[in-house]
Design a protein around this motif. Structure first.
Motif, mmCIF file in Angstrom:
data_model
loop_
_atom_site.group_PDB
_atom_site.id
_atom_site.type_symbol
_atom_site.label_atom_id
_atom_site.label_comp_id
_atom_site.label_asym_id
_atom_site.label_seq_id
_atom_site.Cartn_x
_atom_site.Cartn_y
_atom_site.Cartn_z
ATOM 1 N N LYS A 1 57.824 4.651 6.453
ATOM 2 C CA LYS A 1 56.973 3.705 5.732
ATOM 3 C C LYS A 1 56.446 4.228 4.401
ATOM 4 O O LYS A 1 56.310 3.481 3.440
ATOM 5 N N ASN A 2 56.125 5.515 4.345
ATOM 6 C CA ASN A 2 55.523 6.063 3.131
ATOM 7 C C ASN A 2 55.721 7.579 3.095
ATOM 8 O O ASN A 2 56.114 8.190 4.098
ATOM 9 N N GLN B 1 61.978 4.936 -2.876
ATOM 10 C CA GLN B 1 61.829 3.914 -1.844
ATOM 11 C C GLN B 1 63.119 3.758 -1.061
ATOM 12 O O GLN B 1 63.100 3.454 0.133
#
Length: 217
Positions: free
Chosen positions: A151-152, A142
């Motif tokens: 974001k991902n 993360q």
């Protein structure tokens, strides 16, 4: 209790990377505490940072002190991770695109120098490593997403897929241009040969003339 909180906070701060419960339990002053109690204390710390610029984050069994999102853009230029070398960033990019990926595959692609890159990336918390047979599996964290404002993992793959496609187009263009350069070079050689052949009769006539003069003398 407050002393334990302070100790955990100090450990997370000085580590400057995600820490596991096992690592926290090795900290002097925490060795006697069971894992469950450390987790409970960390959870109670979350409210302590309501009015601070940092927060305690837990991600897949790893704990970290992290800057709150609303302050990141104001201070990210001060981050020590800005000093990544180009080589390390290239290794990180490869890991990010293929994540999760076997470490052996990264080493095969990037060479033995990637061992040092991986070690630094692990220390800084941008990737994590998990045992997988005779090698390890590497994946982004993360912290990586936050740092690069992604974001991902899917967004990561999309970003690097576009970059790779762009690089591939450059390579194709270079390959298409290469025959042209070869043809130009061949044409230049042919012209030089033709020029030499055109001058040859004149040179031969000149040599004959010199030979005749010498015979006459």
């Amino acid at each position: 209790m407050q002393n334990i909180k302070n100790l955990i906070e100090a450990a997370l701060f000085i580590a400057a990377r995600p820490m596991t419960l096992e690592e926290l339990q090795k900290v002097k002053g925490l060795t006697e505490l069971p894992a469950e109690e450390i987790v409970s204390i960390i959870k109670s710390m979350e409210s302590d940072y309501d009015h601070h610029g940092v927060r305690v984050v837990e991600e897949e069994g790893h704990y970290e002190l992290r800057i709150k999102d609303e302050f990141t853009k104001h201070v990210e230029h001060l981050a020590p991770n800005r000093d990544f070398s180009r080589a390390i960033l290239q290794t990180l990019s490869l890991i990010a695109y293929k994540s999760p990926v076997k470490q052996s595959e990264i080493i095969e692609t990037r060479g033995n120098r990637a061992y040092d890159h991986i070690k630094e990336l692990l220390e800084r918390g941008f990737i994590r490593s998990e045992p997988a047979g005779h090698t390890n599996t590497l994946s982004i964290t993360q912290r990586f997403l936050d740092y690069f404002n992604l974001k991902n993992p899917e967004e990561v793959k999309t970003y690097f897929a576009k970059k790779i496609a762009k690089d591939d187009k450059k390579k194709i263009a270079a390959k298409e241009e290469q025959p042209t350069k070869i043809e130009e070079a061949q044409t230049s050689v042919d012209e030089n040969i033709a020029s030499a052949q055109e001058n040859k009769p004149a040179e031969e006539d000149h040599m004959v003339e010199i030979s005749e003069r010498q015979s006459a003398e």
